[in-house]
Design an enzyme around this catalytic site. Structure first.
Site, PDB file in Angstrom:
ATOM      1  N   ASP A  23       0.838  -1.202   0.000  1.00 46.73           N
ATOM      2  CA  ASP A  23       0.000   0.000   0.000  1.00 46.73           C
ATOM      3  C   ASP A  23       0.877   1.259   0.000  1.00 46.73           C
ATOM      4  O   ASP A  23       0.383   2.376  -0.132  1.00 46.73           O
ATOM      5  CB  ASP A  23      -0.993   0.008   1.177  1.00 46.73           C
ATOM      6  CG  ASP A  23      -0.312   0.041   2.526  1.00 46.73           C
ATOM      7  OD1 ASP A  23       0.920  -0.185   2.593  1.00 46.73           O
ATOM      8  OD2 ASP A  23      -1.007   0.284   3.535  1.00 46.73           O
ATOM      9  N   SER A  24       2.201   1.067   0.078  1.00 49.17           N
ATOM     10  CA  SER A  24       3.141   2.172  -0.148  1.00 49.17           C
ATOM     11  C   SER A  24       2.970   2.742  -1.548  1.00 49.17           C
ATOM     12  O   SER A  24       3.454   3.841  -1.836  1.00 49.17           O
ATOM     13  CB  SER A  24       4.587   1.701   0.058  1.00 49.17           C
ATOM     14  OG  SER A  24       4.864   0.577  -0.756  1.00 49.17           O
TER      15      SER A  24
ATOM     16  N   ASP B 225      -0.946  -6.450   0.013  1.00 47.51           N
ATOM     17  CA  ASP B 225      -0.928  -5.674   1.259  1.00 47.51           C
ATOM     18  C   ASP B 225      -2.342  -5.164   1.551  1.00 47.51           C
ATOM     19  O   ASP B 225      -2.894  -4.382   0.778  1.00 47.51           O
ATOM     20  CB  ASP B 225       0.034  -4.490   1.070  1.00 47.51           C
ATOM     21  CG  ASP B 225       0.639  -3.996   2.366  1.00 47.51           C
ATOM     22  OD1 ASP B 225       0.435  -4.639   3.414  1.00 47.51           O
ATOM     23  OD2 ASP B 225       1.338  -2.948   2.315  1.00 47.51           O
TER      24      ASP B 225
ATOM     25  N   LYS C  35      -0.799  -9.479   3.495  1.00 43.64           N
ATOM     26  CA  LYS C  35      -0.078  -8.933   4.649  1.00 43.64           C
ATOM     27  C   LYS C  35      -0.985  -7.971   5.397  1.00 43.64           C
ATOM     28  O   LYS C  35      -1.734  -7.210   4.786  1.00 43.64           O
ATOM     29  CB  LYS C  35       1.188  -8.200   4.190  1.00 43.64           C
ATOM     30  CG  LYS C  35       2.000  -7.607   5.345  1.00 43.64           C
ATOM     31  CD  LYS C  35       3.358  -7.101   4.904  1.00 43.64           C
ATOM     32  CE  LYS C  35       3.321  -5.737   4.245  1.00 43.64           C
ATOM     33  NZ  LYS C  35       2.741  -4.676   5.109  1.00 43.64           N
TER      34      LYS C  35
ATOM     35  N   GLU D 201      -0.949  -5.346   9.117  1.00 43.86           N
ATOM     36  CA  GLU D 201      -0.121  -4.724  10.148  1.00 43.86           C
ATOM     37  C   GLU D 201      -0.734  -4.960  11.524  1.00 43.86           C
ATOM     38  O   GLU D 201      -1.953  -4.868  11.685  1.00 43.86           O
ATOM     39  CB  GLU D 201      -0.014  -3.207   9.891  1.00 43.86           C
ATOM     40  CG  GLU D 201       0.621  -2.867   8.544  1.00 43.86           C
ATOM     41  CD  GLU D 201       0.740  -1.360   8.311  1.00 43.86           C
ATOM     42  OE1 GLU D 201       0.470  -0.569   9.253  1.00 43.86           O
ATOM     43  OE2 GLU D 201       1.102  -0.968   7.195  1.00 43.86           O
TER      44      GLU D 201
ATOM     45  N   GLU E  62       9.847  -4.120  10.476  1.00 44.74           N
ATOM     46  CA  GLU E  62      10.219  -2.855   9.833  1.00 44.74           C
ATOM     47  C   GLU E  62      10.821  -1.867  10.830  1.00 44.74           C
ATOM     48  O   GLU E  62      10.216  -1.579  11.876  1.00 44.74           O
ATOM     49  CB  GLU E  62       8.976  -2.237   9.165  1.00 44.74           C
ATOM     50  CG  GLU E  62       9.254  -0.859   8.545  1.00 44.74           C
ATOM     51  CD  GLU E  62       8.141  -0.341   7.646  1.00 44.74           C
ATOM     52  OE1 GLU E  62       7.197  -1.098   7.352  1.00 44.74           O
ATOM     53  OE2 GLU E  62       8.220   0.830   7.236  1.00 44.74           O
TER      54      GLU E  62
HETATM   55  N1  LIG Z   1       9.530   5.240  -0.469  1.00 42.30           N
HETATM   56  C1  LIG Z   1       9.169   4.656   0.675  1.00 42.30           C
HETATM   57  N2  LIG Z   1      10.045   3.826   1.292  1.00 42.30           N
HETATM   58  C2  LIG Z   1       9.727   3.219   2.454  1.00 42.30           C
HETATM   59  O1  LIG Z   1      10.565   2.444   2.959  1.00 42.30           O
HETATM   60  C3  LIG Z   1       8.442   3.462   3.032  1.00 42.30           C
HETATM   61  C4  LIG Z   1       7.560   4.322   2.333  1.00 42.30           C
HETATM   62  N3  LIG Z   1       7.936   4.898   1.176  1.00 42.30           N
HETATM   63  N4  LIG Z   1       6.339   4.584   2.814  1.00 42.30           N
HETATM   64  C5  LIG Z   1       5.828   3.871   3.956  1.00 42.30           C
HETATM   65  C6  LIG Z   1       6.890   3.509   4.900  1.00 42.30           C
HETATM   66  C7  LIG Z   1       7.508   4.643   5.696  1.00 42.30           C
HETATM   67  N5  LIG Z   1       8.856   4.151   5.931  1.00 42.30           N
HETATM   68  C8  LIG Z   1       9.815   4.732   6.762  1.00 42.30           C
HETATM   69  C9  LIG Z   1       9.861   6.093   6.935  1.00 42.30           C
HETATM   70  C10 LIG Z   1      10.821   6.677   7.768  1.00 42.30           C
HETATM   71  C11 LIG Z   1      11.734   5.867   8.451  1.00 42.30           C
HETATM   72  C12 LIG Z   1      12.751   6.495   9.348  1.00 42.30           C
HETATM   73  O2  LIG Z   1      13.881   6.048   9.383  1.00 42.30           O
HETATM   74  N6  LIG Z   1      12.378   7.517  10.175  1.00 42.30           N
HETATM   75  C13 LIG Z   1      13.288   8.223  11.084  1.00 42.30           C
HETATM   76  C14 LIG Z   1      12.581   9.329  11.807  1.00 42.30           C
HETATM   77  C15 LIG Z   1      12.136  10.456  10.955  1.00 42.30           C
HETATM   78  C16 LIG Z   1      11.365  11.458  11.803  1.00 42.30           C
HETATM   79  O3  LIG Z   1      11.730  11.686  12.951  1.00 42.30           O
HETATM   80  O4  LIG Z   1      10.359  11.980  11.292  1.00 42.30           O
HETATM   81  C17 LIG Z   1      13.787   7.291  12.203  1.00 42.30           C
HETATM   82  O5  LIG Z   1      14.965   7.423  12.542  1.00 42.30           O
HETATM   83  O6  LIG Z   1      12.976   6.569  12.756  1.00 42.30           O
HETATM   84  C18 LIG Z   1      11.688   4.501   8.272  1.00 42.30           C
HETATM   85  C19 LIG Z   1      10.732   3.949   7.435  1.00 42.30           C
HETATM   86  C20 LIG Z   1       9.015   2.870   5.302  1.00 42.30           C
HETATM   87  N7  LIG Z   1       8.049   2.899   4.244  1.00 42.30           N
HETATM   88  C1  LIG Z   2       6.913  -0.664   3.697  1.00 46.55           C
HETATM   89  C2  LIG Z   2       6.434  -2.049   3.375  1.00 46.55           C
HETATM   90  C3  LIG Z   2       6.727  -2.975   4.490  1.00 46.55           C
HETATM   91  C4  LIG Z   2       4.952  -2.028   3.101  1.00 46.55           C
HETATM   92  O1  LIG Z   2       4.112  -2.390   3.888  1.00 46.55           O
HETATM   93  C5  LIG Z   2       4.544  -1.440   1.820  1.00 46.55           C
HETATM   94  O2  LIG Z   2       5.336  -1.381   0.879  1.00 46.55           O
HETATM   95  O3  LIG Z   2       3.380  -1.014   1.752  1.00 46.55           O
HETATM   96 MG   LIG Z   3       2.249  -1.475   3.532  1.00 44.83          MG
END
Ligand SMILES: Nc1nc(=O)c2c([nH]1)NC[C@@H]1CN(c3ccc(C(=O)N[C@@H](CCC(=O)O)C(=O)O)cc3)CN21
Ligand SMILES: CC(C)C(=O)C(=O)O
Ligand SMILES: [Mg+2]
EC number: 2.1.2.11
Length: 280
Positions: free
Chosen positions: A46-47, A85, A115, A117, A184
């Protein structure tokens, strides 16, 4: 064609300590390439709301769109293990709705599993879906559909209580009957404990190296998404700049009258042009 990837093939990889590869995919042309590359598991995530539709969250994604795209992905990737998803609010309201909605991924799109959540809160739903013949992949840690409660897209399980909750949720979901588990954005040590205790394949996206396999969003891996870059992303190519170059070349060709060239034109059948010029 490789033989169909089923849950036994995935478990065999786990038993042989061979890593499992997983990518998201949202359309037919990319599915053809992921299949050709031999990716084991494809997630129609769903991303797509964010990577393809330009939304800021995954919450607006609807089931019809997901099923339509899952169908297209299945056409391009006939042998990959295909996971659909479940979008926001298609499985949280009741077990009955969860089963009915999940069945569309299975029956209409030819998915191998769906899948969803959540942890212990989803155990009853998972049990009901599995009883109804639907294999389920669990998803713990950063669960984007709970972003309002998590306070955004924030990594999870970084304190003792949070880590214990993920470890416990993994056990409860496995007991409820999930076939696979996704972790994740959690510390590697949490990924390690969950993986060591699991009797099912555990895939990570930002969950360290100890899990059985890795997932990445394909647009991230290809440098085809720029809005933000999670820490776990490795860009294998900068598709954005490659595509932009091509688009600018096309524009310059048209403006500079370098396109079309002779070979791009449709020519009259023999003698017909002369006839036309006499009559026109
Ligand atoms: N292009 C894309 N890639 C992704 O991996 C992804 C999406 N979209 N959309 C849905 C989720 C969101 N995702 C994420 C988004 C941010 C972090 C991240 O590392 N966040 C920081 C904090 C940022 C903040 O404070 O706002 C962290 O250190 O937790 C991890 C996964 C993974 N998923
Ligand atoms: C970020 C992954 C785990 C997902 O759920 C998605 O691609 O929607
Ligand atoms: Mg998803």
């Amino acid at each position: 064609m490789r033989s169909k990837v089923n849950i036994n093939a995935l478990q065999n990889k786990v038993n042989l300590s061979e890593k499992i590869t997983m990518l998201t995919c949202y359309d037919y042309p990319m599915a053809l390439l992921e299949e050709k590359a031999g990716i084991d598991i494809i997630l129609v995530g769903d991303s797509m709301a964010m990577t393809v539709l330009g939304e800021e969250t995954t919450l607006g994604m609807d089931l019809d769109t997901m099923v339509t795209h899952a169908k297209a992905v299945r056409k391009g990737a006939p042998t990959a293990y295909l996971v659909g998803d479940m979008p926001y609010m298609t499985y949280q309201i009741s077990k009955k709705e969860a089963i009915r909605n999940a069945s569309r991924f299975m029956a209409e799109a030819g998915c191998d599993a769906v899948k969803l959540e959540g942890g212990s809160n989803m155990a009853d739903t998972v049990e009901a879906m599995v009883k109804a013949t639907i294999p389920v992949m669990g998803h713990l840690g950063l669960t984007p559909q709970s972003m309002a409660q998590l306070g955004g897209f924030k990594s999870q399980g970084r304190d003792c209580a949070g880590a214990l909750k993920i470890i416990e949720d993994a056990r409860i979901l496995e007991e409820a009957g999930i076939s696979l588990l996704l972790l994740e954005a959690i510390p590697p040590e949490v990924g390690k404990i969950v993986t060591e205790r699991a009797n099912i394949p555990v895939i990570g996206i930002g969950a360290g190296p100890y899990v059985h396999g890795q997932l990445m969003i394909v647009h991230d891996a290809l440098g085809f998404f720029d809005a933000f870059t999670p820490k776990f992303v490795k860009k294998y190519v900068n598709l954005n700049s490659i595509i932009l170059d091509a688009l600018e070349s096309y524009k310059n060709d048209v403006v500079g009258e370098q396109y079309p060239e002779d070979g791009h034109n449709y020519n009259f059948m023999n003698g017909e042009l002369e006839k036309l010029l006499r009559q026109a």
